[in-house]
Design a protein around this motif. Structure first.
Motif, PDB file in Angstrom:
ATOM      1  N   HIS A 180    -107.935 -90.106 -10.075  1.00  0.00           N
ATOM      2  CA  HIS A 180    -106.605 -90.679  -9.868  1.00  0.00           C
ATOM      3  C   HIS A 180    -106.539 -91.542  -8.614  1.00  0.00           C
ATOM      4  O   HIS A 180    -105.446 -91.825  -8.099  1.00  0.00           O
ATOM      5  CB  HIS A 180    -105.550 -89.564  -9.919  1.00  0.00           C
ATOM      6  CG  HIS A 180    -105.697 -88.772 -11.187  1.00  0.00           C
ATOM      7  ND1 HIS A 180    -105.272 -89.255 -12.404  1.00  0.00           N
ATOM      8  CD2 HIS A 180    -106.361 -87.615 -11.436  1.00  0.00           C
ATOM      9  CE1 HIS A 180    -105.623 -88.390 -13.353  1.00  0.00           C
ATOM     10  NE2 HIS A 180    -106.284 -87.401 -12.799  1.00  0.00           N
ATOM     11  N   CYS A 190    -102.247 -93.925 -17.231  1.00  0.00           N
ATOM     12  CA  CYS A 190    -103.231 -92.843 -17.114  1.00  0.00           C
ATOM     13  C   CYS A 190    -102.721 -91.605 -17.858  1.00  0.00           C
ATOM     14  O   CYS A 190    -101.508 -91.407 -17.955  1.00  0.00           O
ATOM     15  CB  CYS A 190    -103.426 -92.519 -15.636  1.00  0.00           C
ATOM     16  SG  CYS A 190    -104.638 -91.223 -15.312  1.00  0.00           S
ATOM     17  N   CYS A 192    -102.380 -88.882 -16.745  1.00  0.00           N
ATOM     18  CA  CYS A 192    -101.553 -88.115 -15.795  1.00  0.00           C
ATOM     19  C   CYS A 192    -100.126 -88.636 -15.739  1.00  0.00           C
ATOM     20  O   CYS A 192     -99.276 -88.044 -15.075  1.00  0.00           O
ATOM     21  CB  CYS A 192    -102.176 -88.144 -14.395  1.00  0.00           C
ATOM     22  SG  CYS A 192    -101.893 -89.698 -13.497  1.00  0.00           S
ATOM     23  N   CYS A 197    -104.797 -95.629 -12.462  1.00  0.00           N
ATOM     24  CA  CYS A 197    -105.817 -94.681 -11.983  1.00  0.00           C
ATOM     25  C   CYS A 197    -107.196 -95.056 -12.548  1.00  0.00           C
ATOM     26  O   CYS A 197    -107.293 -95.656 -13.624  1.00  0.00           O
ATOM     27  CB  CYS A 197    -105.516 -93.269 -12.460  1.00  0.00           C
ATOM     28  SG  CYS A 197    -103.922 -92.608 -11.952  1.00  0.00           S
TER      29      CYS A 197
HETATM   30 ZN   LIG Z   1    -103.963 -90.593 -13.154  1.00  0.00          ZN
END
Ligand SMILES: [Zn+2]
Length: 333
Positions: A180, A190, A192, A197
């Protein structure tokens, strides 16, 4: 007779020093039982449960550890301890794991250490899966000759682990999240939820999502044909390799994009920490590490502040057992 008794006492002492390790992954649970020198005496591997909740995963982990202990000629309660490498947010001091998104029903916090201690009858310590795999490479694998290393595990996601001056660096518990590092402001989405990232370009899951998107828009590729032919439901590292061997342009483009992101993110981390070596592991890292070593070094060098002396880059050498071996080392720290 005296000698026999001594030999047996010695063997008992050795057996008492045996340690267990469990590598908890999204698709498999790998266990190992090791002697104090790090030699693997028993191992087992099972599929990670895909339904139920953390209790079911813990039960499967205990079962796989029992199997490895049996192969080593002992039982879990006789081990001096069992270490666990787990995904998600790990609190080493309490043995809890929070939000392991690849595991069934594991959105909240679960006392994994306590559950396993109860099931196994011995002490259990829980660490971050990638950090312990990095520690395994540091002590027993490709990082042995260095004092400070950055482990980069390139697989479904991109994870990282750190050893600085011989000691694990955990930060406040979440250090090493190299996947990240931002390699492109406002860049690709991403897994996430954030943007730009390294993992949004280099993670196997993100690479597959991009391949599907471009394929749908008409880009020619044999990736998905190969996937079906080999009876897979996702683009495994083996499928990527086959496509590259056949000079599949989309596969080449996306792997090149991944290498660019890796080189950028890893170089940024090296600029900050100046580690002696980068150990490249994970499913894609082990499979492609040698093949793409030169382009990777080239991408890194573009961004290294001290490009006159780049760090050594080595491919992880402990293979599939690295995580379980590293977990067992939680009792050697
Ligand atoms: Zn990420």
């Amino acid at each position: 007779m005296g000698r026999n008794v001594t030999a047996r006492a010695h063997r008992l002492r050795e057996m008492a020093d045996l340690r267990g390790g469990i590598d908890l992954g999204g698709t498999k649970i790998q266990t190992a039982v090791l002697d104090p020198r790090g030699k693997v005496l028993g191992e087992a591997r099972i599929q990670t449960p895909i339904s139920g909740g953390p209790e079911d995963v813990a039960a499967a982990m205990a079962e796989a550890l029992r199997e490895a202990a049996g192969e080593a000629g002992t039982e879990p309660a006789a081990l001096s301890g069992v270490g666990v490498g787990s995904p998600g947010g790990v609190d080493e001091s309490t043995g809890t794991v929070t939000g392991a998104r690849n595991l069934p029903g594991w959105n909240g916090t679960f006392e994994l250490g306590n559950a396993l201690e109860e099931a196994l009858g011995t002490k259990v310590r829980v660490g971050n899966d990638v950090q312990v795999a990095t520690e395994a490479e540091f002590h027993l694998g490709a990082g042995q000759e260095f004092g400070s290393i950055l482990g980069v595990f390139w697989g479904t996601g991109v994870g990282g682990g750190l050893i600085l001056d011989g000691k694990p660096w955990l930060g406040r518990g979440a250090a090493g999240e190299i996947g990240h590092m931002v390699v492109q402001r406002d860049g690709a989405k991403c897994p996430c939820g954030r943007r730009g990232c390294m993992e949004a370009y280099a993670g196997r899951a993100a690479m597959e999502a991009e391949a599907r998107r471009q394929h749908k828009e008409g880009a020619k590729t044999d990736l998905f044909k190969l996937m079906r032919k080999h009876d897979r439901d996702r683009l495994t590292s083996g499928i990527w390799e086959r496509a590259l061997d056949a000079n599949d342009h989309l596969a080449e483009d996306l792997v090149h994009r991944a290498i660019e992101a890796l080189g950028t993110g890893v170089a940024s981390a090296v600029n900050l920490l100046d580690v002696e070596a980068v150990i490249l592991g994970g499913g894609l890292g082990v499979r492609f590490g040698e093949r793409y070593m030169e382009p990777l070094m080239r991408e890194m060098n573009k961004h290294l502040f001290r490009d006159d002396r780049p760090p050594a880059v080595r491919v992880a050498s402990l293979g599939d057992l690295g995580g379980a071996i590293g977990a067992s080392l939680l009792f050697a720290r």
